[in-house]
Design an enzyme around this catalytic site. Structure first.
Site, PDB file in Angstrom:
ATOM      1  N   ASP A  11       2.320  14.630  39.536  1.00 49.76           N
ATOM      2  CA  ASP A  11       3.811  14.883  39.922  1.00 49.76           C
ATOM      3  C   ASP A  11       4.553  13.889  39.707  1.00 49.76           C
ATOM      4  OD1 ASP A  11       3.481  17.548  41.555  1.00 49.76           O
ATOM      5  OD2 ASP A  11       1.720  16.500  42.349  1.00 49.76           O
ATOM      6  N   HIS A  14       7.143  13.930  37.575  1.00 54.85           N
ATOM      7  CA  HIS A  14       8.462  14.686  37.851  1.00 54.85           C
ATOM      8  C   HIS A  14       9.366  13.616  36.975  1.00 54.85           C
ATOM      9  CE1 HIS A  14       7.668  18.003  40.592  1.00 54.85           C
ATOM     10  NE2 HIS A  14       6.752  17.214  41.026  1.00 54.85           N
ATOM     11  N   ASP A  45       2.959  18.695  36.178  1.00 54.44           N
ATOM     12  CA  ASP A  45       4.451  18.008  36.525  1.00 54.44           C
ATOM     13  C   ASP A  45       4.652  16.369  36.158  1.00 54.44           C
ATOM     14  OD1 ASP A  45       5.240  20.436  37.224  1.00 54.44           O
ATOM     15  OD2 ASP A  45       5.086  19.921  39.437  1.00 54.44           O
ATOM     16  N   HIS A  87       6.424  22.805  37.165  1.00 51.35           N
ATOM     17  CA  HIS A  87       7.661  22.316  36.671  1.00 51.35           C
ATOM     18  C   HIS A  87       7.784  22.267  35.236  1.00 51.35           C
ATOM     19  CE1 HIS A  87       8.803  21.563  40.902  1.00 51.35           C
ATOM     20  NE2 HIS A  87      10.005  21.323  40.474  1.00 51.35           N
ATOM     21  N   HIS A 109      -3.278  22.276  39.646  1.00 52.79           N
ATOM     22  CA  HIS A 109      -1.982  22.205  40.380  1.00 52.79           C
ATOM     23  C   HIS A 109      -1.658  23.195  41.238  1.00 52.79           C
ATOM     24  CE1 HIS A 109       2.062  20.223  39.968  1.00 52.79           C
ATOM     25  NE2 HIS A 109       2.357  21.287  39.934  1.00 52.79           N
ATOM     26  N   HIS A 160       0.664  19.025  42.518  1.00 50.11           N
ATOM     27  CA  HIS A 160       1.369  19.960  43.095  1.00 50.11           C
ATOM     28  C   HIS A 160       2.007  19.792  44.606  1.00 50.11           C
ATOM     29  CE1 HIS A 160       4.003  23.459  43.766  1.00 50.11           C
ATOM     30  NE2 HIS A 160       2.924  24.339  44.567  1.00 50.11           N
ATOM     31  N   HIS A 213       2.672  17.381  47.527  1.00 51.26           N
ATOM     32  CA  HIS A 213       3.213  15.919  47.685  1.00 51.26           C
ATOM     33  C   HIS A 213       2.369  15.231  48.858  1.00 51.26           C
ATOM     34  CE1 HIS A 213       6.700  16.620  44.398  1.00 51.26           C
ATOM     35  NE2 HIS A 213       5.604  16.855  44.075  1.00 51.26           N
TER      36      HIS A 213
END
Lengths: 406, 507
Positions: free
Chosen positions: A8, A10, A47, A83, A164, A197, A199
């Site tokens: 993650d 991101h 992600d 994502h 994930h 995935h 958090h």
């Protein structure tokens, strides 16, 4: 064997100009740390990017970090997440994999309608890595339901499964509404389950499964995550033991006020007196107000002045959240604080079944809506022409609808 | 039709026909048809009993070759019939008419039964039965009302209760109007190692919680101690008043951490308990929840946990509210633990639904039914003497909040009359014991006072439905589970597999 487990990242998630490079910066810091720690390889459990086609400036910095790892001979193994996945399979991840910057371990065969995942073997350590991608609304659950597990479970050696997805049994209380799936859908007998995935920072040993770990994001992705986690991080796994490495980009200072029975001036005074003798160098300040004001309205609190004082005291960035702040003077507006995905999910559920179609029940309708929303949520990329963007969208939608769109 | 009185009509059987107990017959009377049912069969003869005895004696003692003149006219069968319902233009009404005297009655035809339609929210029970013959007429009840007003399924072991429940659950999986919670003490409905609900074409609507080796797709049953409240023990453990007060005080003082604090006998400021009270409560909780204390730690050995399972009850309730069938495998627990789990879920569920009613949004939620095997364990007279529990509360007031029970028992006489009367639908399978039949007959929605023999003679898979939501007590045959399951599985279209996003090499 020593490896790093990230998830993650991101990259490109924050839209606020002052924070938009933060996740990229966190990624660079993490990879630098991995080099310093001399890890054998790095896992990124979905992600890496916030979209399947990230902005070029973010991409450039991320590629730079990945290139450094490649030059140092540290392989990176990734899985697409909810994502950065795309139904058509066309994502920036493919481009970077083609360039040899990492290996996407989600590979397999279709055998009698079932999905057979193959292992990717890390040359240096011999670790065997398999993985499953993540999709929005946990639509990957269907993949797990059709997954052949025998070959995965019987394989000998040190095995890592990258995933994930949220797991029902490990979901914390404050994430009750996120869509998760049962642990029993994961293949058994792996040594390490590299999760992403959800958090949260959590590692746990479960009989029959080995260690299941979620390192959390590299940098918090929202106001509430900044409040809860304050910083991101990742795991370093060395000979089976885990160490969580924090990535500190900014300090966090939280101001939380219960405004019950107070007027805007009183709230203002309380906040300003709390910050009066403090300095906020390199700090993100989070102001959360809740309760019911005795008079006036939330906008009556002079936030402009509060922000100005904080920036005057070198705060890097100031954010406020007043979604749970109401006033007695006005009609109460009920606001359900939810993630975008949760809000979308409840709206979809509310409207299911309004148009009756033959052989099309609510479950099918829900699945189609979610798949379509996923396909249609993709954004036009920098430099992408309108006809190319249109073609790409059509391809993704036609895949979901299983029709030819010309 | 040759005589009798209302509800006890006497008819003569035509020679060559074979009437059975429970057989359905139809009499036409002008615009109306009257559906009737045989509840007794007797011999009739034009020859006096004395002469019949003499003739039989001649046959038995003297081997006389005797034969009756016009035997079909002289000796025959008489059937006693009761009115079930009057039918007028595909609508059925409570029967208040007698068929015309000396009129003919016939066996039912499918057309006669066209008033038996499929309601908006169907609950399939079985096929209409005439005597022992299964007719091609499926029987559906209005599920949303039937489930919220409670169902009692009564029958001796081996008469088909489990098959009936499996069928009901199988058919309800396809329906969106209800959620069903099944506490399964025999782990028989999901079909871990055999055909079961997991094989349903819509198995995404089936959720299975088990404490032992969950198969793929099933969830591990773990319940966090923080989710337990003192009231969940009502009807589970018989605490004395001081012990109960101790539980409540710990809960009030320590909130969701109350069990933890009680187990370590932490003091509550300003409160003194009798010497042994807390120690006894602690011992009973440790035993019931399968916990152990080692130094400063609580060791969990069973399904109750200090870390895991914080969302289990929430998830189960959410799934029920999403219209799923949730099966809890309780086969490895003691009865008390099973009831505690049921109590936890049922209490929180009823609270949610009460809240929805208060908000005015209850109509958006599906009706929920809780399937309880061996129902007298929680609804029995003895257990309720020590106070009400959540299940007796649901039996009394659950229907107002769309929460109902599906209680299964072979001993309905152990359930108080008031609760039996609240079970507005009874599915009666074969019951040999007279007191059990009496308990059911006395609390049935229709007058079954003449059906005692009928109920006693119900064979495996035969049932009688007495319901406030049916115009008459409906005889049904329950199809085999394998038959209905295999039919549905066979008709499922093979879905095209989609593994988009994965680099697949196709073999």
């Amino acid at each position: 064997m020593k490896f790093a487990h990230l998830a993650d990242c991101h990259i490109g998630s924050w839209r606020e100009p002052k924070l938009k490079d933060t996740s990229t910066l966190a990624f660079s810091k993490a990879t630098d740390k991995c080099v310093k720690e001399n890890v054998d390889f790095i896992l990124i459990s979905g992600d890496l990017f916030n979209t399947s086609f990230p902005r070029l400036d973010n991409l450039k910095t991320a590629v730079n970090s990945l290139k450094k790892l490649k030059d140092k001979g540290i392989p990176v193994y990734i899985i697409p997440g909810s994502h950065d996945y795309s139904p058509s399979g066309k994502t920036m991840l493919d481009v970077l994999e083609e360039a040899g910057l990492f290996v996407n371990v989600v590979k397999g065969e279709e055998v009698c309608g079932k999905l057979k995942l193959n292992f990717t073997i890390d040359k240096k350590t011999g670790a065997k890595i398999a993985g499953m991608l993540g999709k929005r609304y946990s639509l990957e659950k269907k993949y797990y339901e059709n997954l052949m597990t025998e070959n995965l479970e019987k394989e000998k050696g040190y095995k890592i499964f990258m995933f994930h997805s949220g797991i029902d049994e490990l979901k914390p209380e404050d994430m009750q509404n996120i869509i998760t799936q049962p642990l029993s859908l994961l293949p058994k007998n792996f040594d390490y389950y590299a999760g992403g995935h959800v958090h949260i920072v959590k590692d746990t040993k479960i009989e029959g499964y080995g260690t299941i770990a979620y390192p959390g994001p590299l940098f918090p992705n929202s106001f509430s995550e900044l409040e809860k986690l304050e910083r991101g991080g990742f795991y370093i796994v060395e000979n089976g033991s885990l160490r969580w490495e924090p990535i500190q980009i900014y300090n966090i200072f939280k101001i939380t006020k219960n405004c019950n029975g107070k007027n805007p001036e009183q709230v203002y005074d309380e906040i300003t007196s709390e910050i009066k003798h403090k300095e906020f160098n390199n700090t993100i300040v989070l102001i959360r107000l809740h309760g019911t004001l005795s008079s006036g309205k939330p906008t009556g609190i002079d936030f402009k002045e509060i922000f100005s004082i904080l920036y005057g005291k070198s705060a890097y960035f100031v954010m406020k959240n007043t979604s749970a702040l109401t006033t007695k003077e006005f009609e109460e507006i009920k606001i359900d604080v939810k993630s975008v995905e949760e809000a979308e999910n409840s709206i979809i559920k509310e409207h299911l079944g309004q148009i009756k179609l033959k052989n099309f029940d609510n479950e099918k309708e829900e699945l189609l809506i979610k798949s379509l929303m996923e396909a249609l949520s993709t954004e036009k990329q920098e430099g992408e022409t309108n006809p190319d963007f249109e073609r790409r969208i059509k391809e993704e939608v036609s895949k979901v609808l299983d029709i030819d769109v010309k | 039709m040759i005589g009798g009185e209302f509800g006890k009509i006497i008819a003569r059987q035509k020679a060559g026909e074979k009437l059975e107990l429970g057989e359905l017959l139809v009499s036409e009377s002008g615009e109306n048809k009257i559906l009737m049912q045989v509840f007794d069969l007797i011999y009739g003869s034009q020859i006096s009993q004395q002469n019949l005895e003499l003739i039989s004696g001649m046959k038995l003692e003297e081997n006389a070759d005797t034969e009756f003149f016009d035997r079909n006219l002289r000796n025959y069968m008489l059937a006693r019939l009761k009115n079930l319902v009057t039918i007028n233009k595909e609508k059925a009404f409570v029967s208040k008419l007698m068929p015309s005297f000396f009129s003919e009655i016939k066996k039912e035809k499918k057309d006669d039964l066209s008033f038996l339609t499929k309601p908006e929210n169907p609950l399939f029970i079985g096929n209409l039965r005439s005597g022992s013959k299964m007719l091609d007429v499926p029987i559906y009840l209005e599920g949303s009302r039937v489930l919220s007003h409670h169902i009692l399924i009564a029958g001796t072991t081996g008469r088909g209760k489990s098959v009936l429940i499996s069928n009901i659950l199988w058919n309800l999986i396809s329906q969106d109007y209800c959620g069903i919670l099944v506490l399964d003490p025999h782990d028989e409905y999901y079909g871990r190692d055999k055909l079961g609900l997991k094989d349903h074409p819509k198995n995404e609507k089936v959720s299975y919680y088990t404490p032992k080796e969950p198969p793929a797709g099933a969830k591990t049953l773990k319940i966090n101690l923080k989710t337990i409240k003192p009231q969940h023990f009502d009807g589970v453990v018989n605490f004395s008043d001081p012990q109960r007060q101790a539980l409540i005080l710990y809960y009030k003082f320590f909130g969701s951490n109350w069990i933890n604090n009680l187990l370590f006998e932490r003091k509550i400021e300003g409160v003194t308990f009798h010497d042994q009270t807390v120690a006894v409560v602690k011992r009973r909780l440790l035993h019931l929840l399968d916990l152990e204390i080692q130094g400063e730690n609580i060791i969990t050995k069973g399904i109750f946990d200090i870390n895991a399972g914080i969302n289990t009850i929430y998830d189960i309730i959410k799934e029920l509210e999403d219209g799923k069938v949730v099966i809890i495998d309780t086969s490895s627990f003691s009865g008390a633990v099973e009831i505690l789990i049921g109590s936890l879920i049922a209490t929180e569920l009823l609270n949610n639904y009460k809240f929805y009613k208060m908000k005015g949004t209850l109509s958006n939620s599906p009706v929920i039914s809780i399937v309880l095997e061996e129902a007298p364990r929680v609804l029995g007279k003895e257990i309720l003497e020590s106070g009400p529990n959540i299940f007796s509360t649901i039996a009394r007031e659950g229907r107002k909040f769309k929460v109902g029970l599906t209680a299964i028992t072979q001993l309905p006489s152990l359930i108080p009359r008031e609760i039996l009367a609240n079970m507005n639908t009874k599915i009666i399978l074969g019951i040999e014991m007279k007191p059990e039949r009496t308990a059911i007959i006395e609390s049935a929605s229709q007058d079954l006072s003449d059906d005692d023999r009928n109920i006693a003679s119900l064979d495996i898979g035969e049932a009688l439905i007495s319901s406030n939501f049916a115009k008459f007590a409906i005889p049904v045959r329950i199809p085999l589970f394998e038959e209905i399951a295999k039919k549905d599985i066979g008709s499922k279209k093979q879905e095209k597999r989609d593994f988009s996003g994965i680099k697949i090499s196709y073999n």
